[in-house]
Design a protein around this motif. Structure first.
Motif, PDB file in Angstrom:
ATOM      1  N   PHE A  39     -48.765  12.523  36.379  1.00 53.88           N
ATOM      2  CA  PHE A  39     -48.820  11.690  34.940  1.00 53.88           C
ATOM      3  C   PHE A  39     -49.063  12.925  33.642  1.00 53.88           C
ATOM      4  O   PHE A  39     -50.395  13.199  34.383  1.00 53.88           O
ATOM      5  N   LEU A  40     -48.417  13.179  32.964  1.00 51.47           N
ATOM      6  CA  LEU A  40     -48.716  14.432  31.732  1.00 51.47           C
ATOM      7  C   LEU A  40     -48.654  14.194  30.477  1.00 51.47           C
ATOM      8  O   LEU A  40     -48.082  13.641  29.952  1.00 51.47           O
ATOM      9  N   PRO A  41     -49.431  14.285  29.376  1.00 52.35           N
ATOM     10  CA  PRO A  41     -49.602  13.565  28.069  1.00 52.35           C
ATOM     11  C   PRO A  41     -48.945  15.070  28.084  1.00 52.35           C
ATOM     12  O   PRO A  41     -48.247  15.978  27.801  1.00 52.35           O
ATOM     13  N   THR A  42     -47.580  14.930  26.749  1.00 51.50           N
ATOM     14  CA  THR A  42     -46.664  15.509  25.617  1.00 51.50           C
ATOM     15  C   THR A  42     -47.506  16.701  25.217  1.00 51.50           C
ATOM     16  O   THR A  42     -48.233  16.233  24.273  1.00 51.50           O
ATOM     17  N   ASN A  43     -47.559  18.082  25.359  1.00 51.98           N
ATOM     18  CA  ASN A  43     -48.153  18.441  24.037  1.00 51.98           C
ATOM     19  C   ASN A  43     -48.676  18.651  23.475  1.00 51.98           C
ATOM     20  O   ASN A  43     -49.229  18.418  22.543  1.00 51.98           O
ATOM     21  N   GLN A  44     -50.544  17.875  24.304  1.00 46.89           N
ATOM     22  CA  GLN A  44     -51.446  17.555  23.993  1.00 46.89           C
ATOM     23  C   GLN A  44     -52.501  17.650  24.869  1.00 46.89           C
ATOM     24  O   GLN A  44     -52.725  17.347  25.971  1.00 46.89           O
ATOM     25  N   HIS A  45     -53.332  18.965  24.450  1.00 44.81           N
ATOM     26  CA  HIS A  45     -53.695  19.101  25.589  1.00 44.81           C
ATOM     27  C   HIS A  45     -55.533  18.331  26.207  1.00 44.81           C
ATOM     28  O   HIS A  45     -55.727  17.688  25.225  1.00 44.81           O
ATOM     29  N   ASN A  46     -56.134  19.025  26.821  1.00 45.96           N
ATOM     30  CA  ASN A  46     -56.839  17.646  26.964  1.00 45.96           C
ATOM     31  C   ASN A  46     -58.142  17.936  25.800  1.00 45.96           C
ATOM     32  O   ASN A  46     -58.828  16.592  26.160  1.00 45.96           O
ATOM     33  N   ASP A  47     -58.527  18.556  25.190  1.00 46.44           N
ATOM     34  CA  ASP A  47     -59.199  18.197  23.828  1.00 46.44           C
ATOM     35  C   ASP A  47     -58.594  17.404  23.153  1.00 46.44           C
ATOM     36  O   ASP A  47     -58.904  16.318  22.484  1.00 46.44           O
ATOM     37  N   PRO A  61     -50.124   6.590  23.724  1.00 45.80           N
ATOM     38  CA  PRO A  61     -49.903   8.316  24.015  1.00 45.80           C
ATOM     39  C   PRO A  61     -48.579   7.847  24.525  1.00 45.80           C
ATOM     40  O   PRO A  61     -48.054   7.462  25.528  1.00 45.80           O
ATOM     41  N   SER A  62     -48.111   9.625  24.457  1.00 41.48           N
ATOM     42  CA  SER A  62     -46.915   9.934  24.949  1.00 41.48           C
ATOM     43  C   SER A  62     -47.469  10.590  26.189  1.00 41.48           C
ATOM     44  O   SER A  62     -47.540  11.165  26.079  1.00 41.48           O
ATOM     45  N   ILE A  63     -46.586   9.550  27.749  1.00 43.79           N
ATOM     46  CA  ILE A  63     -46.940  10.080  28.487  1.00 43.79           C
ATOM     47  C   ILE A  63     -45.429  10.357  29.605  1.00 43.79           C
ATOM     48  O   ILE A  63     -44.990   9.412  29.909  1.00 43.79           O
ATOM     49  N   PHE A  64     -45.764  11.124  30.591  1.00 43.37           N
ATOM     50  CA  PHE A  64     -44.037  11.716  30.999  1.00 43.37           C
ATOM     51  C   PHE A  64     -44.516  11.660  32.321  1.00 43.37           C
ATOM     52  O   PHE A  64     -45.644  12.295  33.011  1.00 43.37           O
ATOM     53  N   ILE A  65     -43.645  11.841  33.319  1.00 43.78           N
ATOM     54  CA  ILE A  65     -44.233  11.406  35.201  1.00 43.78           C
ATOM     55  C   ILE A  65     -43.496  13.781  34.998  1.00 43.78           C
ATOM     56  O   ILE A  65     -42.196  13.627  34.872  1.00 43.78           O
ATOM     57  N   SER A 109     -40.303   8.552  31.242  1.00 47.59           N
ATOM     58  CA  SER A 109     -41.025   8.610  30.259  1.00 47.59           C
ATOM     59  C   SER A 109     -41.762   6.969  30.324  1.00 47.59           C
ATOM     60  O   SER A 109     -41.672   6.390  31.247  1.00 47.59           O
ATOM     61  N   ILE A 110     -43.081   7.297  30.198  1.00 42.37           N
ATOM     62  CA  ILE A 110     -43.376   6.093  30.467  1.00 42.37           C
ATOM     63  C   ILE A 110     -44.126   4.630  29.550  1.00 42.37           C
ATOM     64  O   ILE A 110     -43.935   3.338  29.428  1.00 42.37           O
ATOM     65  N   VAL A 111     -44.226   5.311  28.290  1.00 44.12           N
ATOM     66  CA  VAL A 111     -44.010   4.125  27.171  1.00 44.12           C
ATOM     67  C   VAL A 111     -43.054   4.457  26.326  1.00 44.12           C
ATOM     68  O   VAL A 111     -42.945   5.605  25.208  1.00 44.12           O
ATOM     69  N   SER A 112     -42.473   3.393  25.949  1.00 40.93           N
ATOM     70  CA  SER A 112     -41.227   3.725  25.378  1.00 40.93           C
ATOM     71  C   SER A 112     -41.040   2.060  25.062  1.00 40.93           C
ATOM     72  O   SER A 112     -41.706   1.041  25.534  1.00 40.93           O
ATOM     73  N   PRO A 113     -40.353   2.114  23.456  1.00 43.76           N
ATOM     74  CA  PRO A 113     -40.276   0.544  23.165  1.00 43.76           C
ATOM     75  C   PRO A 113     -39.718  -0.112  24.090  1.00 43.76           C
ATOM     76  O   PRO A 113     -39.731  -1.117  23.817  1.00 43.76           O
ATOM     77  N   GLU A 114     -38.653  -0.374  25.081  1.00 47.20           N
ATOM     78  CA  GLU A 114     -38.334  -0.761  25.696  1.00 47.20           C
ATOM     79  C   GLU A 114     -39.142  -1.117  27.036  1.00 47.20           C
ATOM     80  O   GLU A 114     -38.420  -1.972  27.620  1.00 47.20           O
TER      81      GLU A 114
END
Length: 471
Positions: A186-194, A125-129, A139-144
């Motif tokens: 915390f919010l997903p990037t460009n993905q609504h809750n559906d 999931p692509s999640i940012f603050i 960004s919360i999820v990243s390879p590093e």
């Protein structure tokens, strides 16, 4: 040829016939046919599958929603910059979701139930603050940020440490007895809750490391929504799932009590004590001015600590401002009383018989200062007969019968100094009364501090739609 005779000798050896296939191991090694571990076989079966793509959501049906469970552990509170309203914390964030395409039967692979995989190998999931103030906290999820643990049921778990710098609007009305709530959005990037929905099913955990000024009292969480009008051309209003964690802080006021409250209170009281100094004292005005300068330093100190907000000034700032006004008012009043005490002309107010007796006879005795008649008695009678005169009928005589031998200038000076001392005592009583009322009011205001309302962490976020323009 030498290798041929070597391996034929080994095969024909009667004691090594049962190990006749040992010569094949070098060929297995050289040809890359060494058996893989069970983890490698699981990775080959799941990740090297042509039907799997890390860019697709981990659902069977396109209408299904990916649920991401999230929890946060506060490890340490590094800093709270109150002037810039920036909170820096060290946290541990855990994400968990289910990918039905990445499940296996553990009994077929040596009972291996957990396999570590890299972030870029599977869907994440692509999640940012939303309220982050630097790129590292965005960004919360990243390879590093580490690896993902994948279990045999297809549940992916990711735990990552982070140092977050987030915006934290402060309510400074009750400073230094204030309680603050700092939120993490915390919010997903460009993905609504559906498509992706973030759920904070478990309570956030608390660490044991707090700053010197603040104490972490609680960490609450709830699931919110961010409503964005005209999210896409086909979706008029997009509801984005939002996970909100609220960090509850309580300030330790002991430092500010020692540094601000007690010194400023003592300086204000000392400025009132200047009224008890004789009018002929040369240090009276300089003492009052020194107290005013000291209170100015405390005002500047509070201004440097606290942010500039539109919610109103703190109670402490109001308290210091009133103290500053009271201390400053002592200077002109002291100057006026000195001018009265050393005036060469008789005061106009003393021409009225009632005001004369009130100011130079009655009020001095009530306020504990020498009256006009007492000053005249001290000048006319020797010290050895002073007590006799106080007990005799001389008390019934008026001051006019006692000051007949004095000239007009001397009588004017005695009257002026008596009136000046009376006004000093009256001013000191008024100032102390106002200061006492101020202290009571400040104590009552501080006792009304119930902390920030819980509703601050349970509100729905919405971006307002701009008004339509008239064509």
């Amino acid at each position: 040829m030498h290798l041929y005779y070597f391996f034929r000798t080994i095969i024909q050896c009667p004691n090594l016939k049962k190990y006749k296939y040992i010569y094949l191991f070098p060929f297995f090694y050289l040809s890359g046919m060494v058996p893989k571990s069970f983890e490698g076989e699981i990775r080959d079966r799941l990740l090297n599958n042509a039907n799997y793509s890390s860019r697709e959501r981990p659902v069977i049906n396109a209408s299904d929603t990916v649920q991401v469970d999230m929890k946060m552990h506060i490890h340490a509170m590094i800093d709270l910059n109150e002037h810039d309203q920036v909170l820096t914390t060290a946290v541990w964030i855990s994400l968990q979701w289910k990918d039905l395409r990445l499940s296996w039967n553990a009994s077929e692979f040596g009972d291996v139930t957990v396999v570590p995989v890299y972030v870029e190998e599977i869907w994440t999931p692509s999640i940012f603050i939303t309220n982050a103030l630097d790129s590292d906290s965005l960004s919360i999820v990243s390879p590093e940020r580490g690896m993902i643990l994948l279990d045999s049921d297809g549940v992916a778990t990711m735990g990552t440490p982070a140092v977050l710098s987030t915006q934290c609007p402060l309510s400074i009305h009750y400073f230094p007895y204030d309680k603050q709530v700092c939120r993490y959005h915390f919010l997903p990037t460009n993905q609504h809750n559906d498509l992706v929905k973030i759920l904070t099913r478990s309570q956030g955990l608390l660490g044991t490391y707090s700053s010197l000024d603040w104490t972490i009292t609680n960490l609450t969480n709830y699931d919110g929504e961010l409503i964005i009008p005209d999210f896409t051309p086909n979706i008029h209003s997009g509801n984005l799932s939002m996970a909100v964690f609220c960090l509850h802080l309580e300030r330790d006021p002991s430092y500010y009590i020692r540094v601000l409250l007690i010194p400023s209170t003592l300086l204000c009281i000392l400025s009132f004590l200047t009224f008890f100094a004789p009018p002929d004292s040369g240090e009276r005005i300089s003492l009052s001015v020194s107290m005013v300068l000291g209170l100015t330093v405390f005002q500047l100190l509070v201004a440097d600590i606290l942010p500039t907000t539109l919610e109103g000034s703190p109670i402490l700032s109001y308290y210091l401002t009133v103290n500053f006004v009271l201390a400053s008012s002592t200077v002109p009043i002291s100057l006026s009383n000195i001018n009265i005490a050393y005036g060469d002309k008789r005061l106009t107010v003393l021409k009225c018989l009632f005001m004369r007796r009130l100011l130079i006879e009655y009020l001095p005795r009530i306020l504990g200062v020498p009256s006009y008649s007492e000053r005249i008695n001290c000048l006319n009678k020797p010290n050895k007969r002073r007590n006799q005169l106080e007990n005799s009928d001389m008390e019934t005589k008026t001051s006019e019968s006692l000051d007949g031998h004095l000239d007009t200038t001397e009588k004017t000076k005695i009257e002026a100094r008596t009136v000046a001392l009376v006004l000093d005592r009256i001013a000191s009583i008024i100032f102390f009364s106002v200061f006492l009322l101020l202290v009571i009011q400040v104590i009552v205001d501080f006792n009304g501090n119930d902390g920030p309302a819980q509703i601050l962490c349970e509100e729905t976020f919405q971006i307002e739609e701009p008004p339509a323009k008239n064509l």
